[in-house]
Structures are given as C-alpha cells and as structure tokens.
Design a protein around this motif. Structure first.
Motif, PDB file in Angstrom:
ATOM      1  N   ALA A  13       0.810  -1.223   0.000  1.00 35.55           N
ATOM      2  CA  ALA A  13       0.000   0.000   0.000  1.00 35.55           C
ATOM      3  C   ALA A  13       0.843   1.273   0.000  1.00 35.55           C
ATOM      4  N   GLY A  14       2.083   1.209   0.449  1.00 35.23           N
ATOM      5  CA  GLY A  14       2.929   2.403   0.500  1.00 35.23           C
ATOM      6  C   GLY A  14       3.656   2.718  -0.792  1.00 35.23           C
ATOM      7  N   ALA A  15       3.465   1.925  -1.837  1.00 33.78           N
ATOM      8  CA  ALA A  15       4.184   2.130  -3.097  1.00 33.78           C
ATOM      9  C   ALA A  15       3.647   3.332  -3.860  1.00 33.78           C
ATOM     10  N   VAL A  16       4.567   4.029  -4.520  1.00 35.53           N
ATOM     11  CA  VAL A  16       4.211   5.132  -5.414  1.00 35.53           C
ATOM     12  C   VAL A  16       4.701   4.722  -6.800  1.00 35.53           C
ATOM     13  N   VAL A  17       3.765   4.465  -7.706  1.00 38.90           N
ATOM     14  CA  VAL A  17       4.092   4.004  -9.056  1.00 38.90           C
ATOM     15  C   VAL A  17       4.386   5.218  -9.932  1.00 38.90           C
ATOM     16  N   SER A  18       5.538   5.205 -10.609  1.00 39.61           N
ATOM     17  CA  SER A  18       5.913   6.326 -11.468  1.00 39.61           C
ATOM     18  C   SER A  18       5.880   5.977 -12.956  1.00 39.61           C
ATOM     19  N   THR A  50      -8.602 -15.475 -11.206  1.00 35.74           N
ATOM     20  CA  THR A  50      -7.867 -16.638 -11.691  1.00 35.74           C
ATOM     21  C   THR A  50      -8.450 -17.260 -12.958  1.00 35.74           C
ATOM     22  N   ALA A  51      -9.609 -16.824 -13.397  1.00 29.83           N
ATOM     23  CA  ALA A  51     -10.232 -17.410 -14.580  1.00 29.83           C
ATOM     24  C   ALA A  51     -11.063 -16.350 -15.301  1.00 29.83           C
ATOM     25  N   ILE A  52     -11.230 -16.548 -16.596  1.00 24.71           N
ATOM     26  CA  ILE A  52     -12.045 -15.650 -17.408  1.00 24.71           C
ATOM     27  C   ILE A  52     -13.323 -16.397 -17.776  1.00 24.71           C
ATOM     28  N   GLU A  53     -14.446 -15.696 -17.720  1.00 23.63           N
ATOM     29  CA  GLU A  53     -15.722 -16.304 -18.103  1.00 23.63           C
ATOM     30  C   GLU A  53     -16.373 -15.453 -19.180  1.00 23.63           C
ATOM     31  N   ALA A  54     -17.327 -16.009 -19.878  1.00 26.32           N
ATOM     32  CA  ALA A  54     -17.981 -15.318 -20.993  1.00 26.32           C
ATOM     33  C   ALA A  54     -18.567 -13.968 -20.574  1.00 26.32           C
ATOM     34  N   ALA A  55     -19.113 -13.870 -19.380  1.00 23.96           N
ATOM     35  CA  ALA A  55     -19.725 -12.623 -18.914  1.00 23.96           C
ATOM     36  C   ALA A  55     -18.704 -11.507 -18.718  1.00 23.96           C
ATOM     37  N   ASP A  56     -17.402 -11.852 -18.638  1.00 24.57           N
ATOM     38  CA  ASP A  56     -16.373 -10.825 -18.455  1.00 24.57           C
ATOM     39  C   ASP A  56     -16.294  -9.884 -19.647  1.00 24.57           C
ATOM     40  N   TYR A  57     -16.718 -10.340 -20.835  1.00 25.98           N
ATOM     41  CA  TYR A  57     -16.704  -9.455 -22.000  1.00 25.98           C
ATOM     42  C   TYR A  57     -17.543  -8.205 -21.720  1.00 25.98           C
ATOM     43  N   GLY A  58     -18.661  -8.362 -21.047  1.00 22.46           N
ATOM     44  CA  GLY A  58     -19.518  -7.232 -20.696  1.00 22.46           C
ATOM     45  C   GLY A  58     -18.967  -6.389 -19.549  1.00 22.46           C
ATOM     46  N   ARG A  59     -17.949  -6.875 -18.880  1.00 18.46           N
ATOM     47  CA  ARG A  59     -17.339  -6.134 -17.770  1.00 18.46           C
ATOM     48  C   ARG A  59     -16.120  -5.327 -18.217  1.00 18.46           C
ATOM     49  N   ARG A  60     -15.773  -5.460 -19.469  1.00 23.39           N
ATOM     50  CA  ARG A  60     -14.640  -4.711 -19.980  1.00 23.39           C
ATOM     51  C   ARG A  60     -15.030  -3.245 -20.096  1.00 23.39           C
ATOM     52  N   GLY A  61     -14.115  -2.389 -19.655  1.00 25.55           N
ATOM     53  CA  GLY A  61     -14.388  -0.960 -19.688  1.00 25.55           C
ATOM     54  C   GLY A  61     -14.008  -0.336 -21.019  1.00 25.55           C
ATOM     55  N   SER A  62     -14.036   0.989 -21.052  1.00 26.36           N
ATOM     56  CA  SER A  62     -13.676   1.709 -22.278  1.00 26.36           C
ATOM     57  C   SER A  62     -12.654   2.810 -22.003  1.00 26.36           C
ATOM     58  N   THR A  63     -12.182   2.900 -20.767  1.00 25.60           N
ATOM     59  CA  THR A  63     -11.195   3.926 -20.424  1.00 25.60           C
ATOM     60  C   THR A  63      -9.815   3.457 -20.849  1.00 25.60           C
ATOM     61  N   LYS A  64      -9.196   4.213 -21.738  1.00 29.31           N
ATOM     62  CA  LYS A  64      -7.882   3.830 -22.266  1.00 29.31           C
ATOM     63  C   LYS A  64      -6.810   4.000 -21.202  1.00 29.31           C
ATOM     64  N   GLN A  65      -5.967   2.971 -21.097  1.00 27.61           N
ATOM     65  CA  GLN A  65      -4.910   2.926 -20.096  1.00 27.61           C
ATOM     66  C   GLN A  65      -3.536   3.251 -20.699  1.00 27.61           C
ATOM     67  N   ASP A  94      -2.742   4.650 -12.393  1.00 26.92           N
ATOM     68  CA  ASP A  94      -3.693   4.655 -11.275  1.00 26.92           C
ATOM     69  C   ASP A  94      -4.482   3.357 -11.179  1.00 26.92           C
ATOM     70  N   SER A  95      -4.555   2.605 -12.278  1.00 27.03           N
ATOM     71  CA  SER A  95      -5.289   1.334 -12.279  1.00 27.03           C
ATOM     72  C   SER A  95      -4.484   0.182 -11.692  1.00 27.03           C
ATOM     73  N   ILE A  96      -3.207   0.390 -11.448  1.00 28.54           N
ATOM     74  CA  ILE A  96      -2.377  -0.673 -10.876  1.00 28.54           C
ATOM     75  C   ILE A  96      -2.747  -0.846  -9.408  1.00 28.54           C
ATOM     76  N   SER A  97      -3.145  -2.053  -9.057  1.00 25.63           N
ATOM     77  CA  SER A  97      -3.493  -2.358  -7.669  1.00 25.63           C
ATOM     78  C   SER A  97      -2.207  -2.543  -6.869  1.00 25.63           C
ATOM     79  N   LEU A  98      -2.094  -1.830  -5.779  1.00 26.20           N
ATOM     80  CA  LEU A  98      -0.907  -1.936  -4.930  1.00 26.20           C
ATOM     81  C   LEU A  98      -0.994  -3.124  -3.980  1.00 26.20           C
ATOM     82  N   THR A  99      -2.192  -3.647  -3.797  1.00 26.30           N
ATOM     83  CA  THR A  99      -2.384  -4.708  -2.798  1.00 26.30           C
ATOM     84  C   THR A  99      -3.130  -5.926  -3.328  1.00 26.30           C
ATOM     85  N   GLY A 100      -3.317  -6.013  -4.657  1.00 30.34           N
ATOM     86  CA  GLY A 100      -4.099  -7.129  -5.181  1.00 30.34           C
ATOM     87  C   GLY A 100      -3.767  -7.458  -6.616  1.00 30.34           C
ATOM     88  N   ILE A 101      -4.795  -7.656  -7.421  1.00 31.73           N
ATOM     89  CA  ILE A 101      -4.657  -8.067  -8.819  1.00 31.73           C
ATOM     90  C   ILE A 101      -4.927  -6.869  -9.722  1.00 31.73           C
TER      91      ILE A 101
END
Length: 159
Positions: A13-18, A50-65, A94-101
């Motif tokens: 949690a204390g990391a600062v990503v540059s 840990t796995a991808i499912e068909a419904a994940d296609y609808g969970r994809r965002g549109s904000t360019k990273q 900002d989308s990089i999780s400091l404590t997870g996936i």
C-alpha cells in the motif's frame, strides 16, 4: 477482447508508481479491414482473479490505459521474438493495484469508438498473443514492468 491479470500485491500500500509498461509478444497479426486497425488497452473488472468467463466481456471498460497501438510493424510486430509494449498513461498507472490483482483488457480500437469498418467478405482484424495456457519455448508470456518507490516514514523512539 484479451485479458491480462497480474498479481501486483507485492508492491504494498505504500508504493508510489511512477511508470509501467505492459509487454507482450505477437505470434500472429492480421488486419485487412478498412480503415486500418489498432488495439487499445482498457480497464476491466473480471469476476475472478484466476479465470475468465464469458460474462467478463460485458465487464470490460472503455477507459484507455495507454496510447493505442496500430496493427503495423513498428507498433505491433508480428514476430514471436520481438516485444511489443503499451506504456501506461496516468490513468493506467492509477489502475495498478498496490495490494491485489491488476486487470487490463486489450480490444480492437474500433469496438470502443463504435466505428464500423467497411463491410467486405472474408476480412478480419486479429492479434494473437501467447498466454500462460500455452506451452512455448522461452518466456513469451505478457508481463507488466512497474517502476515504483516505497515511501519511508522515519519513526523515532525517545527515552
């Protein structure tokens, strides 16, 4: 869409990503649509870490990273020995999780804009990327390189 999930919990949690780069190899690329295609790296919220499912296609965002990559040599090289890379923008950092996936998706850019290509028979746009599910010689899987620092807060003990 293609999905990239990385365990970035070691950052803490204390990391600062540059800076960060998502690198990948391309074992085949094809684009014969008009206009010429590109791919975008976007946010996603897959149901599982840990796995991808068909419904994940609808969970994809549109904000360019990151800046889009054109489906041409020099931006996406169709050679399993050449690394291709998205350099993450401030939104991507900002989308990089400091404590997870950390989760990203790669999509054909026209699917985000709603721009339909000119229709023609037997035409397609695709990018094939090796994944952890494939048996390849060498380390040819996507990887995330992160530049970061961990803030240090000095503590004093006084007697």
């Amino acid at each position: 869409a293609g999905y990239f999930l990385f365990d970035t919990s070691a950052l803490t949690a204390g990391a600062v990503v540059s800076a960060a780069t998502l690198s990948f190899f391309c074992n085949s690329r094809h684009d014969n649509l008009s206009p010429a295609g590109a791919v975008s790296l976007v946010d996603t919220t897959t149901a599982s870490n840990t796995a991808i499912e068909a419904a994940d296609y609808g969970r994809r965002g549109s904000t360019k990273q990151a800046t889009d990559l054109a489906l041409v040599d020099g931006q996406i090289t169709n050679d399993i020995t050449v690394t291709n890379a998205f350099t993450l923008n401030s939104t991507g950092l900002d989308s990089i999780s400091l404590t997870g996936i950390t989760k990203f998706a790669m999509v054909i850019t026209s699917s985000l804009s709603g721009t339909s290509p000119t229709w023609s028979a037997e035409k397609e746009t695709q990018v094939n990327i090796p994944t952890a599910d494939e048996a390849l010689t060498g380390d040819k899987f996507p990887y995330l390189t992160i530049t970061y620092a961990v803030t240090f807060t000095p503590k004093a003990i006084m007697f």
